[in-house]
Design a protein around this motif. Structure first.
Motif, PDB file in Angstrom:
ATOM      1  N   HIS A 152      42.825  13.978 117.469  1.00 51.40           N
ATOM      2  CA  HIS A 152      41.530  13.335 117.297  1.00 51.40           C
ATOM      3  C   HIS A 152      40.487  14.420 117.058  1.00 51.40           C
ATOM      4  CE1 HIS A 152      41.446  14.440 121.592  1.00 51.40           C
ATOM      5  NE2 HIS A 152      40.120  14.450 121.487  1.00 51.40           N
ATOM      6  N   LYS A 190      36.497   6.406 122.364  1.00 48.91           N
ATOM      7  CA  LYS A 190      37.219   6.737 121.139  1.00 48.91           C
ATOM      8  C   LYS A 190      37.312   5.489 120.281  1.00 48.91           C
ATOM      9  CE  LYS A 190      39.980  10.551 123.007  1.00 48.91           C
ATOM     10  NZ  LYS A 190      41.325  11.027 123.399  1.00 48.91           N
ATOM     11  N   TYR A 197      42.132   7.199 111.851  1.00 47.71           N
ATOM     12  CA  TYR A 197      41.880   8.458 112.546  1.00 47.71           C
ATOM     13  C   TYR A 197      41.093   8.179 113.822  1.00 47.71           C
ATOM     14  CZ  TYR A 197      43.290  10.860 108.251  1.00 47.71           C
ATOM     15  OH  TYR A 197      43.987  11.317 107.161  1.00 47.71           O
ATOM     16  N   VAL A 198      41.456   8.894 114.892  1.00 51.58           N
ATOM     17  CA  VAL A 198      40.809   8.690 116.189  1.00 51.58           C
ATOM     18  C   VAL A 198      39.606   9.619 116.311  1.00 51.58           C
ATOM     19  CG1 VAL A 198      41.092   8.741 118.693  1.00 51.58           C
ATOM     20  CG2 VAL A 198      43.013   8.050 117.230  1.00 51.58           C
TER      21      VAL A 198
END
Length: 206
Positions: A152, A190, A197-198
């Motif tokens: 991430h 998050k 995508y994180v």
């Protein structure tokens, strides 16, 4: 007596120097291990030599203060965001995305990547920037590879209230939120971008 006193001072100075060296060593080891907070907090100082540590165990004295000042200047010239070392600064992220315009709208709306004109390249890559001149490169890919679960990237906020405000905005627009922490000295969440995508948005005291 004078000679004996001198020997005692030398011995004391040697002990202080060893202690400072040991503390500096711990700072470097902590930094290499990724524990930046522990590395930052080690600040050896020897009254005899005037040697003092600075952030991340970088030891300086009057003989090398100019180099330390120059490094700080380079960091400021680079925009001031992120970790700087020796004048280097992390300043771009490249993502493979399915739809360039969709991703561009997402990062411009939620993460302030709308400063200045975008740069476009023959291979289809588009680079957008934030106010600190951090570059986000978006490259077209019909099937971006899945990243490991831990992977991430994150955006630091000045306070917990800003984290909450950004969370409310993303939630209201239906952006998937996959993790949330709200503690007295740490606040984060998050979310997922359009390609999965994180992204972490967080705040913690300096």
């Amino acid at each position: 007596m004078g000679e004996e006193a001198g020997q005692q001072r030398d011995a004391a100075g040697g002990d202080q120097g060893v202690q400072a060296g040991q503390q500096a060593g711990r700072s470097v080891v902590a930094a290499l291990a990724g524990d930046w907070r522990a590395a930052r907090d080690v600040r050896p100082e020897s009254p005899e030599s005037g040697v003092r540590s600075v952030a991340l165990g970088a030891i300086t004295s009057s003989s090398c203060s100019h180099n330390a000042e120059r490094t700080a200047e380079l960091g400021r010239a680079g925009g001031g965001r992120g970790v700087t070392f020796g004048g280097m600064r992390l300043n771009h992220l490249a993502l493979a995305v399915r739809d360039i315009e969709r991703s561009r709208r997402f990062y411009e709306k939620y993460f302030d990547f709308g400063a200045g004109p975008a740069s476009e390249y023959p291979d289809g890559t588009v680079i957008i920037r934030d106010a600190d001149r951090f570059d986000l490169a978006l490259h077209p890919d019909p099937d971006p590879r899945k990243m490991p679960d831990f992977s991430h990237f994150g955006f630091a906020c000045p306070d917990g209230a800003t984290v909450n405000q950004r969370l409310e905005l993303l939630t209201a627009d239906g952006v998937p939120i996959v993790e949330r922490y709200d503690e007295p000295r740490f606040s984060s969440f998050k979310c997922l971008d359009p390609d999965g995508y994180v992204i972490e948005v967080y705040w913690e005291p300096a």
